[in-house]
Motif scaffolding. Sequence first.
Motif, short mmCIF file in Angstrom:
data_model
loop_
_atom_site.label_atom_id
_atom_site.label_comp_id
_atom_site.label_asym_id
_atom_site.label_seq_id
_atom_site.Cartn_x
_atom_site.Cartn_y
_atom_site.Cartn_z
N TYR A 289 0.95 -1.36 0.03
CA TYR A 289 0.14 0.10 0.02
C TYR A 289 0.94 1.48 0.03
O TYR A 289 0.62 2.50 -0.80
CB TYR A 289 -0.90 -0.03 1.02
CG TYR A 289 -2.08 1.21 1.10
CD1 TYR A 289 -2.98 1.01 0.20
CD2 TYR A 289 -1.96 1.73 2.34
CE1 TYR A 289 -3.88 2.19 0.34
CE2 TYR A 289 -3.21 2.89 2.31
CZ TYR A 289 -3.94 2.88 1.45
OH TYR A 289 -5.00 4.07 1.36
N ALA A 290 1.98 1.35 0.77
CA ALA A 290 2.70 2.46 0.94
C ALA A 290 3.59 2.66 -0.35
O ALA A 290 3.59 3.84 -0.86
CB ALA A 290 3.79 2.14 2.12
N ALA B 102 3.51 8.07 3.85
CA ALA B 102 3.53 6.98 3.20
C ALA B 102 5.05 6.10 3.35
O ALA B 102 5.07 5.00 3.74
CB ALA B 102 3.60 6.87 1.60
N LEU B 105 4.26 4.57 6.81
CA LEU B 105 3.78 3.32 6.70
C LEU B 105 4.66 2.23 6.38
O LEU B 105 4.73 1.08 6.66
CB LEU B 105 2.44 3.55 5.72
CG LEU B 105 1.33 4.10 6.02
CD1 LEU B 105 0.31 4.11 4.87
CD2 LEU B 105 0.61 3.62 7.35
N LEU B 106 5.49 2.40 5.42
CA LEU B 106 6.39 1.65 4.52
C LEU B 106 7.43 1.10 5.86
O LEU B 106 7.43 -0.06 6.11
CB LEU B 106 7.32 2.38 3.66
CG LEU B 106 8.15 1.47 2.53
CD1 LEU B 106 7.36 0.62 1.93
CD2 LEU B 106 9.01 2.45 2.00
#
Lengths: 343, 292
Positions: A289-290, B102, B105-106
């Motif tokens: 998703y990322a 992001a 999140l990664l």
Amino acid sequence: MTRLRGAGPIAFFAVLASLPSFNLAHWTINLLIFTLMFAVMSSAWNLVGGFAGYPSLGHAAFFGIGAYAEALWFSHHPVSSGYEPFLLLPAIGLLAVVIGLPVGAVAMRTRTDVFAIVTITLLFVVQGLAFNLHGITGGSQGLAIPPAPFPAATYDRPFYYVLVGLLALAMAVTFAAMRSKVGLSLAALRGDEDKARGIGIRVTGVKLLAFAVSVGLTAMVGAVWAYYEGFIYPQFAVDPLITIAMVLMTFLGGRATLWGPVLGAFILESAQQYLAYQLGGSQVYLIAYALVFLLIMLLLPRGILPTVQDQIRRRRRRQALDSGSPTLTQPANAAATAGGGQA
Amino acid sequence: MHALIQGVILGVLTAGVFALMASGQTLIFGIMKVVNLAQGAMVILGAYLSYQLFTSFGLDPFLAIPVTTVIMFALGVAVQWLFLRPLKKDDRSELSLLITFAVALLIEGVMSITWHTTYRSINTGYANSSWSLFGYQITLVRLWAFLLSLAALGLLYLLLNHTRFGRAVRATVQNPESAKLLGIEADRVSALGFGLGAATAAAAGSVYGLLYPFNSGSHYDLISKLLSIVILGGLGSVGGAVLGAVIVSTSSAVVAATISPAWSEMTFFVILIAILLVRPQGIFGTTVRGAL
């Protein structure tokens, strides 16, 4: 072109409304319900984040407020016909507006980055409240809503149609905003808030209006979600990933466009469900998703619709030039259609 | 009264580690006008790295700091080079928020695969020893953490004020255009600045891992606190970040000691709202430049 202006939305909603009569598999309609939820919320987010240029990261807080309002009401009131929770939606929207106005008034004293930070902090505070106010929210035990007495075969349909209705409402509001002075004011304040204020636009009123409508719509989706799920827990009702999904879908489709958020929701929600299904475990899924997220931001920073519109406009102009027509009508025509394409 | 003073002591000692995290955050903002939502995730990654060094090699977390900061510095430079540098200038501030989220999140995903989601803590031999001073408890670990954070902040201060690189950073913070005209390479300063921010996160992470149990989702708790601190102090001001950390962590420790630990996490939000009402640009912030 102008003749067909209304045809797109009518066809879109006609297809949406007729989909359940094809006896779709349960997972399909389930996917559609979640897609619609995100389409409504992205459209709502677009009012603040797209048109006004205030990137709120706290919308999930209002999603949670809507969910908890619905759950709290029906933990004390019976559900008999199954439709009462839907009738409560306008009241929940209004509640979110009442909460959202003072919050917006404080948060919107800041701009872009700081606004994003203040709103994301709000999100964590609402999540903290949901965990800590045991007496009201049940803390981490969550709350239950009595299930709807709909027949199993068509159980999903009422939720589906209510969400189609909400999407129509969100898009109508967006369309009305784009066509009115409010939309112009929002565009002006997005461009330069101080100058907009200087030329006499009621900046504070307009941006608060956008914020209030936006969080009201978001809370209504939260309420439908709570009823659909039947059980709500703080970590899912007030989830940063919900905010991020709204933002990402709007960015993917195109900010400050009517169809961008809807397009983004249809693409990303399907992709997300597919990834979750294929990759199973939430950890690998989170990484995928990322990565999708990063790719979209780097490759399509302006979103699909604005990029495509630009391409079409450029091609038309080139065609108009290539045809070498000495008359002035053709370039003027091209410009007119290009301008029409923007709406 | 006793609980109150004990709360203040605890708060001030804890403030050190938060000041360290927040100074990296505010530095990154100062240089690039990027709000780094991955700062919390980088702190937790730093904590995991020093946890790994401790469990595999028995390396003390305090001694692991030079190793973890170097690794995280490289990671920070890579993140800036890969994801932030390509952004166009006009929408950098908005997009960078999403990009750094992001990245968070990664990092979270990678951490939960590598170390799973069970809570970890670094249990050194001295983890539970404490001193008693006039009837007040001072945990040894917290005192060391505080002193170490002060030392790291001191190093950061020296780096910013007494080196060529520091001068270039400060010039970029004050006026990026003029800095470019003077031959400062903006891209290089940004990359090194982001690396430096990540390195402070790593140092803070080693200390954080000693003080609290953590898992891959812990960065969500950190990020709202960190963001409140930097807004409170004024985005871009390292001094402000230190002051903000002291205010936030003292008040939440006092609330935890006198009312309830459950509510201490809310305290910073109340302070944040109050500050925004009076002074939207933060205590040391200016209205001249930046997003405010």
